[in-house]
Scaffold this active site. Structure first.
Site, short mmCIF file in Angstrom:
data_model
loop_
_atom_site.label_atom_id
_atom_site.label_comp_id
_atom_site.label_asym_id
_atom_site.label_seq_id
_atom_site.Cartn_x
_atom_site.Cartn_y
_atom_site.Cartn_z
CG ASP A 13 3.14 2.48 3.08
OD1 ASP A 13 1.99 2.39 3.48
OD2 ASP A 13 3.82 3.50 3.25
CB ILE A 172 -1.52 5.24 2.08
CG1 ILE A 172 -1.62 6.70 1.64
CG2 ILE A 172 -2.41 4.98 3.28
CD1 ILE A 172 -3.04 7.11 1.27
CG ASP A 173 1.46 1.34 -1.09
OD1 ASP A 173 2.22 1.34 -0.11
OD2 ASP A 173 0.93 0.32 -1.56
CE LYS A 174 4.91 8.07 -7.61
NZ LYS A 174 6.08 7.84 -8.51
NE ARG A 294 0.10 -2.59 -4.31
CZ ARG A 294 1.20 -1.94 -4.66
NH1 ARG A 294 1.75 -1.07 -3.80
NH2 ARG A 294 1.76 -2.15 -5.82
#
Length: 372
Positions: A13, A172-174, A294
């Site tokens: 991710d 976790i996402d950027k 998301r």
């Protein structure tokens, strides 16, 4: 409710969206940087692009690496970029694949400030800011959390994750902010990995989303896999796979992919009660698929505010919310998602640990403007 979270092998991710096991760690390409030229022979007529290129490529360029290059826009046919690695090739076609300049095989320590929530000899818990990639990957070889941790911990990170991902157990996402735990010892790494694999952690996210179908009877949504758990919680179960047209995105799939289960509840909303404009949502994961929160929120019709990939950036705030709220929503630069709570038993001492990270300044400002 115990949170059910993601393990590293389930959750890709950050800067890369590679399938498990793909060689996209940012290591140097086996060939020198620059363009590679390919002409498709008759024997490869009708093959997938990535398979045909792998057959013709110099030794050491794997099919997965070539697929990542194609999806990243590095492949051209007659001067036109083609990003679909599954495209069928024709005999006689001329293809060019641009290889990036070699990147360092090992991440280098960088003196980047960290918000350290807890640290001992075995692990470190950090509150990651939005905009920081967790580990080096193509397009993000410096400035990552790993680079910062190598400097902060003076190299004392678990080697279980490999040279590019030392100590990394989950991600976790950027552009998602919030709490992560990183292993400093191998014993901690193995113990944490077991907890993530067994979903034996508490992990909760705070999010701001457009609309609020979560306040309605979920049966009215007409969506399969959505159940009312009581107490304001919804259980959402779907399959998530790569989007057929855009391999950098994920999507709910009728078949294939992986089972993804999220638990969601609306904490507050702004706008008319019958049709809220924006909601503040708590999200807990039973599985940890790529971009799961998301994707599920978008599928429910309430994409996260600021999410440019899954529809949240395109929404417009109604004027009835007030000028301050409309301006804050329009200007929010990222998906409004924050890993707020992290709880687990210490993998070495067994001590129960629980950490909370308040909303970061940008999300707190949005909450204030919305009155949420």
């Amino acid at each position: 409710m115990r949170d059910m979270s993601e393990h590293l092998t389930d959750d890709q991710d950050d800067a890369d969206l590679a399938d498990d096991g793909d060689d996209v760690s940012g290591a140097p390409d086996p060939a020198a940087s620059g363009p590679l030229l390919f002409e498709i022979p008759e024997a490869l007529e009708g093959e997938r692009l990535d398979k045909a290129l792998a057959t013709l490529a110099p030794a050491g360029l794997s099919r997965s690496r070539l697929r990542a290059l194609v999806e990243g826009g590095a492949a051209e046919r007659d001067g036109a970029v083609v990003r679909d690695a599954r495209a069928k090739v024709k005999a006689g076609e001329a293809w060019t694949v641009a290889l990036p300049a070699p990147a360092p095989a090992r991440p280098l320590p960088e003196a980047i400030p960290l918000d350290v929530v807890f640290e001992d000899a075995h692990l470190i818990v950090v509150n990651k800011p939005a905009g920081m990639v967790v580990h080096p990957a193509p397009g993000a070889t410096t400035g990552t959390l790993v680079n910062a941790l190598l400097a902060h911990c003076a190299g004392s990170l678990s080697g279980v994750g490999g040279e590019a991902r030392p100590g990394i157990v989950h991600r976790i996402d950027k552009d998602t902010s919030g709490l992560l735990v990183v292993a400093k010892s191998d014993a901690a790494h193995h113990g944490l990995s077991e907890r993530f694999a067994a979903h034996d952690l508490e992990r909760a996210y705070q999010a701001f989303a457009w609309s609020a179908p979560l306040t309605s009877d979920p049966r009215a949504l007409g969506l399969p896999g959505v159940e009312d758990e009581g107490g304001g919680w919804l259980r959402v179960e779907t399959r998530i796979d790569r989007h057929r047209a855009d391999r950098k995105r994920m999507a709910v799939a009728k078949s294939g992919g992986r089972i993804a289960v999220s638990h969601l509840r609306t904490l507050a909303h702004a706008g008319p009660a019958a049709r809220p404009a924006v909601s503040r949502v708590e999200c807990r994961l039973e599985t940890g698929r790529t971009h799961q929160i998301r994707v599920h929120m978008s599928w429910l019709g309430c994409p996260l505010v600021g999410d440019a990939v899954y529809g949240g950036r395109s929404r417009k705030a109604p004027g009835e919310l007030g000028e301050a709220a409309v301006e804050a929503l329009s200007a929010f630069p990222r998906q409004a998602l924050h890993a707020a709570t992290l709880g687990f038993d210490h993998p070495v001492t067994g001590e129960a640990m629980r950490f909370e990270a308040p909303l970061p300044p940008d999300m707190q400002a949005l909450a204030d403007a919305l009155g949420l």
